[in-house]
Design a protein around this motif. Sequence first.
Motif, PDB file in Angstrom:
ATOM      1  N   PHE A 203      65.328  83.293  60.511  1.00  0.00           N
ATOM      2  CA  PHE A 203      64.054  82.955  61.140  1.00  0.00           C
ATOM      3  C   PHE A 203      64.019  83.338  62.618  1.00  0.00           C
ATOM      4  CE2 PHE A 203      63.873  79.795  57.600  1.00  0.00           C
ATOM      5  CZ  PHE A 203      62.716  80.278  57.012  1.00  0.00           C
ATOM      6  N   ALA A 204      65.187  83.384  63.258  1.00  0.00           N
ATOM      7  CA  ALA A 204      65.232  83.732  64.670  1.00  0.00           C
ATOM      8  C   ALA A 204      65.447  85.220  64.889  1.00  0.00           C
ATOM      9  CB  ALA A 204      66.349  82.948  65.364  1.00  0.00           C
ATOM     10  N   GLN A 205      65.493  85.975  63.815  1.00  0.00           N
ATOM     11  CA  GLN A 205      65.772  87.403  63.923  1.00  0.00           C
ATOM     12  C   GLN A 205      64.572  88.266  63.580  1.00  0.00           C
ATOM     13  OE1 GLN A 205      69.389  88.294  61.681  1.00  0.00           O
ATOM     14  NE2 GLN A 205      70.068  86.182  61.953  1.00  0.00           N
ATOM     15  N   SER A 206      63.465  87.632  63.229  1.00  0.00           N
ATOM     16  CA  SER A 206      62.272  88.369  62.812  1.00  0.00           C
ATOM     17  C   SER A 206      61.021  87.630  63.265  1.00  0.00           C
ATOM     18  CB  SER A 206      62.265  88.524  61.284  1.00  0.00           C
ATOM     19  OG  SER A 206      60.987  88.866  60.812  1.00  0.00           O
ATOM     20  N   PRO A 207      60.161  88.268  64.053  1.00  0.00           N
ATOM     21  CA  PRO A 207      58.916  87.617  64.485  1.00  0.00           C
ATOM     22  C   PRO A 207      58.055  87.176  63.303  1.00  0.00           C
ATOM     23  CG  PRO A 207      59.335  89.579  65.793  1.00  0.00           C
ATOM     24  CD  PRO A 207      60.339  89.591  64.685  1.00  0.00           C
ATOM     25  N   GLU A 208      58.075  87.956  62.207  1.00  0.00           N
ATOM     26  CA  GLU A 208      57.268  87.606  61.048  1.00  0.00           C
ATOM     27  C   GLU A 208      57.773  86.314  60.399  1.00  0.00           C
ATOM     28  OE1 GLU A 208      58.673  90.577  61.541  1.00  0.00           O
ATOM     29  OE2 GLU A 208      56.867  91.664  62.167  1.00  0.00           O
ATOM     30  N   LYS A 209      59.096  86.185  60.237  1.00  0.00           N
ATOM     31  CA  LYS A 209      59.652  84.967  59.652  1.00  0.00           C
ATOM     32  C   LYS A 209      59.483  83.780  60.596  1.00  0.00           C
ATOM     33  CE  LYS A 209      63.104  86.787  56.418  1.00  0.00           C
ATOM     34  NZ  LYS A 209      64.527  86.775  56.015  1.00  0.00           N
ATOM     35  N   PHE A 210      59.619  84.029  61.890  1.00  0.00           N
ATOM     36  CA  PHE A 210      59.446  82.952  62.857  1.00  0.00           C
ATOM     37  C   PHE A 210      58.035  82.385  62.782  1.00  0.00           C
ATOM     38  CE2 PHE A 210      58.058  81.648  67.153  1.00  0.00           C
ATOM     39  CZ  PHE A 210      58.887  80.551  67.309  1.00  0.00           C
ATOM     40  N   ALA A 211      57.052  83.252  62.597  1.00  0.00           N
ATOM     41  CA  ALA A 211      55.662  82.791  62.494  1.00  0.00           C
ATOM     42  C   ALA A 211      55.473  81.872  61.298  1.00  0.00           C
ATOM     43  CB  ALA A 211      54.731  84.003  62.393  1.00  0.00           C
ATOM     44  N   LEU A 212      56.234  82.110  60.206  1.00  0.00           N
ATOM     45  CA  LEU A 212      56.111  81.269  59.013  1.00  0.00           C
ATOM     46  C   LEU A 212      56.699  79.881  59.231  1.00  0.00           C
ATOM     47  CD1 LEU A 212      57.080  83.786  56.170  1.00  0.00           C
ATOM     48  CD2 LEU A 212      54.833  82.791  56.579  1.00  0.00           C
ATOM     49  N   ILE A 213      57.780  79.805  60.001  1.00  0.00           N
ATOM     50  CA  ILE A 213      58.499  78.541  60.153  1.00  0.00           C
ATOM     51  C   ILE A 213      58.039  77.758  61.383  1.00  0.00           C
ATOM     52  CG2 ILE A 213      60.429  79.242  61.645  1.00  0.00           C
ATOM     53  CD1 ILE A 213      60.773  77.339  58.345  1.00  0.00           C
ATOM     54  N   GLU A 214      57.318  78.407  62.273  1.00  0.00           N
ATOM     55  CA  GLU A 214      56.969  77.827  63.571  1.00  0.00           C
ATOM     56  C   GLU A 214      56.281  76.470  63.446  1.00  0.00           C
ATOM     57  OE1 GLU A 214      54.941  79.526  67.681  1.00  0.00           O
ATOM     58  OE2 GLU A 214      54.612  80.568  65.779  1.00  0.00           O
TER      59      GLU A 214
ATOM     60  N   LEU B  69      63.570  88.722  72.271  1.00  0.00           N
ATOM     61  CA  LEU B  69      63.241  88.024  73.515  1.00  0.00           C
ATOM     62  C   LEU B  69      61.893  87.309  73.447  1.00  0.00           C
ATOM     63  CD1 LEU B  69      64.578  90.537  76.207  1.00  0.00           C
ATOM     64  CD2 LEU B  69      65.782  88.780  74.883  1.00  0.00           C
ATOM     65  N   ASP B  70      60.954  87.829  72.672  1.00  0.00           N
ATOM     66  CA  ASP B  70      59.665  87.130  72.531  1.00  0.00           C
ATOM     67  C   ASP B  70      59.869  85.757  71.887  1.00  0.00           C
ATOM     68  OD1 ASP B  70      58.230  89.131  73.694  1.00  0.00           O
ATOM     69  OD2 ASP B  70      57.645  90.088  71.810  1.00  0.00           O
ATOM     70  N   ILE B  71      60.737  85.704  70.867  1.00  0.00           N
ATOM     71  CA  ILE B  71      61.020  84.430  70.213  1.00  0.00           C
ATOM     72  C   ILE B  71      61.737  83.494  71.185  1.00  0.00           C
ATOM     73  CG2 ILE B  71      62.314  83.312  68.351  1.00  0.00           C
ATOM     74  CD1 ILE B  71      61.848  85.759  66.642  1.00  0.00           C
ATOM     75  N   VAL B  72      62.661  84.037  71.940  1.00  0.00           N
ATOM     76  CA  VAL B  72      63.389  83.222  72.922  1.00  0.00           C
ATOM     77  C   VAL B  72      62.410  82.555  73.883  1.00  0.00           C
ATOM     78  CG1 VAL B  72      65.048  83.236  74.819  1.00  0.00           C
ATOM     79  CG2 VAL B  72      65.468  84.627  72.785  1.00  0.00           C
ATOM     80  N   ARG B  73      61.476  83.335  74.411  1.00  0.00           N
ATOM     81  CA  ARG B  73      60.535  82.790  75.402  1.00  0.00           C
ATOM     82  C   ARG B  73      59.654  81.701  74.786  1.00  0.00           C
ATOM     83  NH1 ARG B  73      60.813  88.307  77.353  1.00  0.00           N
ATOM     84  NH2 ARG B  73      59.232  88.993  75.871  1.00  0.00           N
ATOM     85  N   LYS B  74      59.176  81.927  73.568  1.00  0.00           N
ATOM     86  CA  LYS B  74      58.328  80.925  72.910  1.00  0.00           C
ATOM     87  C   LYS B  74      59.089  79.622  72.675  1.00  0.00           C
ATOM     88  CE  LYS B  74      55.206  84.020  70.361  1.00  0.00           C
ATOM     89  NZ  LYS B  74      54.780  84.453  69.004  1.00  0.00           N
ATOM     90  N   VAL B  75      60.300  79.758  72.154  1.00  0.00           N
ATOM     91  CA  VAL B  75      61.088  78.576  71.808  1.00  0.00           C
ATOM     92  C   VAL B  75      61.475  77.784  73.059  1.00  0.00           C
ATOM     93  CG1 VAL B  75      63.309  77.849  70.874  1.00  0.00           C
ATOM     94  CG2 VAL B  75      61.960  79.548  69.646  1.00  0.00           C
ATOM     95  N   VAL B  76      61.877  78.496  74.099  1.00  0.00           N
ATOM     96  CA  VAL B  76      62.292  77.821  75.332  1.00  0.00           C
ATOM     97  C   VAL B  76      61.121  77.068  75.959  1.00  0.00           C
ATOM     98  CG1 VAL B  76      63.043  78.228  77.714  1.00  0.00           C
ATOM     99  CG2 VAL B  76      64.245  79.324  75.822  1.00  0.00           C
ATOM    100  N   ASP B  77      59.946  77.687  75.949  1.00  0.00           N
ATOM    101  CA  ASP B  77      58.767  77.023  76.522  1.00  0.00           C
ATOM    102  C   ASP B  77      58.468  75.704  75.813  1.00  0.00           C
ATOM    103  OD1 ASP B  77      58.438  78.977  78.399  1.00  0.00           O
ATOM    104  OD2 ASP B  77      56.873  80.071  77.296  1.00  0.00           O
ATOM    105  N   ARG B  78      58.685  75.659  74.500  1.00  0.00           N
ATOM    106  CA  ARG B  78      58.390  74.442  73.742  1.00  0.00           C
ATOM    107  C   ARG B  78      59.499  73.409  73.868  1.00  0.00           C
ATOM    108  NH1 ARG B  78      55.997  77.610  68.477  1.00  0.00           N
ATOM    109  NH2 ARG B  78      54.298  78.611  69.608  1.00  0.00           N
ATOM    110  N   ALA B  79      60.714  73.885  74.136  1.00  0.00           N
ATOM    111  CA  ALA B  79      61.842  72.959  74.191  1.00  0.00           C
ATOM    112  C   ALA B  79      61.987  72.275  75.547  1.00  0.00           C
ATOM    113  CB  ALA B  79      63.138  73.705  73.853  1.00  0.00           C
ATOM    114  N   PHE B  80      61.566  72.928  76.621  1.00  0.00           N
ATOM    115  CA  PHE B  80      61.773  72.361  77.949  1.00  0.00           C
ATOM    116  C   PHE B  80      61.170  70.959  78.105  1.00  0.00           C
ATOM    117  CE2 PHE B  80      63.423  76.091  80.368  1.00  0.00           C
ATOM    118  CZ  PHE B  80      64.348  75.384  81.128  1.00  0.00           C
ATOM    119  N   PRO B  81      59.951  70.717  77.622  1.00  0.00           N
ATOM    120  CA  PRO B  81      59.404  69.352  77.773  1.00  0.00           C
ATOM    121  C   PRO B  81      60.191  68.284  77.008  1.00  0.00           C
ATOM    122  CG  PRO B  81      57.656  70.939  77.311  1.00  0.00           C
ATOM    123  CD  PRO B  81      58.944  71.640  77.076  1.00  0.00           C
ATOM    124  N   LEU B  82      61.042  68.706  76.062  1.00  0.00           N
ATOM    125  CA  LEU B  82      61.801  67.762  75.245  1.00  0.00           C
ATOM    126  C   LEU B  82      63.191  67.485  75.805  1.00  0.00           C
ATOM    127  CD1 LEU B  82      60.948  69.288  71.743  1.00  0.00           C
ATOM    128  CD2 LEU B  82      59.787  67.394  72.895  1.00  0.00           C
TER     129      LEU B  82
END
Length: 398
Positions: A235-246, A274-287
């Motif tokens: 899921f972290a290796q493909s933008p398409e799979k990440f979109a399904l699990i997000e 890196l796009d997945i990294v940026r999305k995930v980090v943005d959501r994790a910082f508030p937590l």
Amino acid sequence: MRIALVAVLRWAVLGWTGLMVLPLHAEPVTPPYEMVRTLQSLQAQVAQGNSQALAAQRALVMRMEKDFMDAPALVWQDPRNARAAVVHLLSGGHPAVMRELLKFDPLPMVDVDLMNGALAYVEGREQQAAELLSRFDPRELPPSLGGHVALALAAVTVRDQPETALTYLGLARLLLPGSLVEEAALRREVFVAGTLDDIERFQSLSITYLRRFRNSIYAPDFRRRFMMAIDTLGFAQSPEKFALIESLFNEFDEDTQRTLYLRMARTALLHGQLDIVRKVVDRAFPLAMGGTREEALLKLYKAGGAMDAQNIKLVRDTLWSVDKTLLEPNELDLLDAVYSVLNSVRHWPEPPARVIGEFSSYRPGNKPADPKWITPVMSRANQLLTETDKLLEQAGNP
């Protein structure tokens, strides 16, 4: 509910004294099939997270083992009691009880293959269990027994026939809805779907589990295996799979979300997503709480995900803010790797038109199109290269 649990515990613990005055092989006061109903009621509460029910269940199973061993052969001529013995075994009962019942003459009023199949299953003899239990269609058995048999059949077929195992797991859920059998079947079904790379089924079953059994005593096992599946299924290796699990991450509690985001950020960074990294980090910082290891890791991943020429200062400042004392050795290695990449990034001036680029290899005769672009140092270097080419040509043609 609390009163009922206390009553079961009292019955299971204090009842030992009462057994002392009963003659050997006396018929139990409570029929086995009624004890199994009580057991399944407690298990349903365990599936909803009731820790008191878990303690009561353990005590009841032990009491049932004692009562079942002491019951005379006549008790097991009632088919309801005979089936209850099989359910008890498949619910965590001791196999010694079933081995004792198999010595009776006449045998308990249930198919002997079912008894032997259940015994083989709990004793780890998978091939024999599969051979014996596959002779029974769970749908043709009473649901309280059929659900357990379906769950056992799934366990002994999943390695070689995962699709068949999925069918059995779905059947177990249908036969015993709301029970611990449904919880266990659904939890396993999620990951069998994952091994088959059925992402949509994995997603839908995960949502079902989290909405029905998020408080289950066994939910931590689901979360642990789900995190492993994040890596296994890519899921972290493909933008398409990440979109399904997000969207699925929102179904978890905040602590689990933070852990999932950290795991996914690391995997995505190591695979260059890196796009997945940026999305995930943005959501994790508030937590993440300030000054924690989680925050330090998120800063590291943020720097790695922002690595380009325009963000050099931001990346540098972010890396400098990472508290290295909070990181594990392998995390420090990753920090060093990000620093190494940072030190390799340069912003070169744009080359003139019709020039391949500043990193193109040297070829004899290559000349820039615009003389203004040539500096004295470049001219001297070109002259030396030309002279070197001539010397090498002469050395090759004596």
